[in-house]
Design an enzyme around this catalytic site. Structure first.
Site, mmCIF file in Angstrom:
data_model
loop_
_atom_site.group_PDB
_atom_site.id
_atom_site.type_symbol
_atom_site.label_atom_id
_atom_site.label_comp_id
_atom_site.label_asym_id
_atom_site.label_seq_id
_atom_site.Cartn_x
_atom_site.Cartn_y
_atom_site.Cartn_z
ATOM 1 N N CYS A 45 0.836 -1.199 0.000
ATOM 2 C CA CYS A 45 0.000 0.000 0.000
ATOM 3 C C CYS A 45 0.877 1.258 0.000
ATOM 4 O O CYS A 45 1.546 1.547 -0.979
ATOM 5 C CB CYS A 45 -0.977 -0.037 1.181
ATOM 6 S SG CYS A 45 -2.358 1.131 1.016
ATOM 7 N N GLU A 79 -1.723 -8.917 4.258
ATOM 8 C CA GLU A 79 -1.658 -9.390 5.643
ATOM 9 C C GLU A 79 -3.030 -9.627 6.260
ATOM 10 O O GLU A 79 -3.142 -10.316 7.278
ATOM 11 C CB GLU A 79 -0.853 -8.409 6.507
ATOM 12 C CG GLU A 79 -1.502 -7.050 6.741
ATOM 13 C CD GLU A 79 -1.221 -6.017 5.650
ATOM 14 O OE1 GLU A 79 -1.324 -4.814 5.954
ATOM 15 O OE2 GLU A 79 -0.914 -6.413 4.502
ATOM 16 N N HIS A 93 -3.636 -5.141 0.711
ATOM 17 C CA HIS A 93 -3.068 -5.597 1.987
ATOM 18 C C HIS A 93 -3.068 -7.129 2.059
ATOM 19 O O HIS A 93 -4.076 -7.729 2.418
ATOM 20 C CB HIS A 93 -3.874 -5.023 3.162
ATOM 21 C CG HIS A 93 -3.640 -3.564 3.379
ATOM 22 N ND1 HIS A 93 -2.614 -3.086 4.169
ATOM 23 C CD2 HIS A 93 -4.281 -2.471 2.887
ATOM 24 C CE1 HIS A 93 -2.633 -1.763 4.165
ATOM 25 N NE2 HIS A 93 -3.633 -1.363 3.394
#
EC number: 6.3.5.2
Length: 523
Positions: free
Chosen positions: A85, A181, A179
């Site tokens: 990002c 994660e 993202h």
């Protein structure tokens, strides 16, 4: 012995709420990593010698003049770099590309079309549409890369973000606008595995068994034949510290269990049975109930109660430590999030700076060396290690219990009578949650003693007795929470049992407040 720190990832934190998640995912893959503020020096990076570097997201905008940038050395260190990002945007700008504020902000689910082959996306796709591979991802950005740096190629696009992913395969630089994660990005863990294992070449040696072996060896090296004192509460962190130290130094560990009279039903006896009888630890139980309740008498302010409980604990613990003349070390259950929160970044942007109760809170008169075997570990890792050390799953997965205990679950002034009523009511609530299978479905459940009397009818007579509130919530991160929609028949059974079995309670209510606006605990 396995070197679990040989291969390691450095995560530079630009302030994203998800940064700790990146670290937890990398650890989950089986690789050690550390999370540092973005403004580290070249010297610090060289000293750490990372195998790869990840640049986190950020609430900042790369289009702002003074927004944070990665140290130039990151791109000259000769190791793979992944920008996530904001991390991708600052990578693009620092290497000669361009970012702009987007007309179409992307927040939430998106489908990224994969273009050009890249090692980062090897063997990844969530669906094939007309033979075009796509990834289902989670976006959260207002800026976007509009011009690639030299030698980069586009590897992913969305309708509103033409450069949703980019790579320079020769230098092993990668950027993703989404993202990986967060769990909403379905193949996020596989993507991070591609980067950490396949691109960086890290071996997956970060396992519970290896961490235990490493911790025991380091404790032995640090303390030698010295004696160590530990405040053992029976919570997960201090319990795991106790077992690691016991494995390393045996009877040279002195555990002090301060029974403050603010624990759950039979909890003091359970701690002694578990650690004294089952594991054979050198443990002393200090009955300090009257001392704690005496200091709390007449005090109703929650913050004042917390401070008193903290101070009395330190005083009691210090009294015990003075009886042990050969102790050189104090063991603590400090874990990695405590260290991160307390790390003083020069900018203050990287982390919320606050004084944590396990970090820097020692009284001046305890001049002992610190042993912190868990300071590299996240809470989920501590739990895995606890299981590997033989702690029962029921204890490891128990709901959180506040440090001040029932001191903040008895509203207003704390009295022994109130604590005894609350203990019994809470035990019934938890027992019925376990019996019905709802304990595992809720993140935290407990009872609260309300210092108000309510009329009740028992037999032919009326009585004025106290009120208990039940609280159960569902949450992922404890930052926000929803009240648990427990079945009415379960709530009815709990209420009926408490009123009939706990003499002194006339009414039971259920708290249906979410967080926000309410907090999870009442005080």
């Amino acid at each position: 012995m396995t070197n679990i720190h040989n291969h390691k990832i450095l995560i530079l934190d630009f302030g994203s709420q998800y940064t700790q998640l990146i670290a937890r995912r990398v650890r989950e893959i089986g690789v050690y990593c550390e999370l540092w503020a973005w403004d580290v020096t070249e010297e610090q990076i060289r000293e750490f010698a990372p195998t790869g570097i990840i640049l986190s997201g950020s609430p900042e905008s790369t289009t702002e003049e003074n927004s944070p940038r990665a140290p130039e050395y990151v791109f000259n260190a000769g190791v793979p770099v992944l920008g996530v990002c904001y991390g991708m945007q600052t990578m693009a700008m620092q290497l000669g590309g361009l970012t702009e504020t987007s007309d179409h902000r992307e927040f939430g689910y998106a489908s990224v079309s994969l273009e050009n082959s890249t090692a980062l996306f090897a063997n990844l796709n969530d669906n094939l549409t007309a033979s075009e591979p796509k990834l289902d991802v989670w976006m959260s950005h207002g800026d976007k890369v509009t011009r690639l740096p030299q030698n980069f190629q586009v590897t992913g696009t969305t309708p509103t973000c033409p450069i949703a992913a980019m790579s320079d395969e020769s230098r092993r630089f990668y950027g993703v606008q989404f993202h990986p994660e967060v769990t909403h990005t379905k193949k996020g863990l596989e993507l991070l595995t591609n980067f950490v294992v396949n691109i960086c070449g890290c071996e997956t040696k970060w396992t519970a068994e290896n961490i235990i072996e490493d911790a025991v060896a380091r404790i032995k090296e640090q303390v030698g034949d010295d004696e160590v004192i530990l405040g053992l509460s029976g919570g997960v962190d201090s319990s795991v510290v106790a077992l690691l130290l016991h494995r390393a130094i045996g009877k040279n560990l002195h555990c002090v269990f301060v029974d403050n009279g603010l624990l759950r039903l039979h909890e003091g006896d359970q701690v002694m049975e578990m650690f004294g009888d089952k594991f054979g630890l050198n443990i002393t139980r200090v009955d300090a109930e009257s001392r704690f309740l005496g200091e709390l008498a007449g005090v109703s302010d929650p913050e004042a109660k917390r401070k008193i409980i903290g101070k009395v604990f330190v005083d009691v613990f210090d009294d015990e430590s003075k009886k042990l003349t050969n102790v050189k070390w104090l063991a603590q259950g400090t874990i990695y999030p405590d260290v991160i929160e307390s790390a003083a970044s020069k900018t203050g942007k990287a982390h919320v700076i606050k004084s944590h109760h396990n970090v820097g809170g020692l009284p001046d008169y305890m001049k002992l060396g610190l042993v912190e075997p868990l300071r590299e570990l996240f809470k989920d890792e501590v739990r895995k290690i606890g299981l590997a050390l033989g702690l029962p799953a029921e204890m490891i997965n128990r709901h959180p219990f506040p440090g001040p205990g029932l001191g903040v679950r008895v509203l207003g002034e704390v009295k022994k009578e109130y604590c005894d009523l609350l203990r019994r009511a809470d035990a019934i609530f938890i027992e019925e949650l376990r019996n019905s299978g709802w304990y595992e479905k809720t993140s935290q459940a407990f009872s609260v003693f309300l210092p108000v009397k309510s009329v009740g009818v028992m037999g032919d007579g009326r009585k004025y007795d106290w009120v208990i509130s039940l609280r159960a919530v569902e949450t992922i991160d404890f930052m926000t929470a929803h009240w648990a929609h427990l079945p009415y028949d379960l709530l009815g059974k709990v209420s009926n049992r408490i009123i009939n079995e706990v003499n002194g309670i006339s009414r039971v209510v259920y708290d249906i407040s979410g967080k926000p606006p309410a907090t999870i605990e009442w005080e």
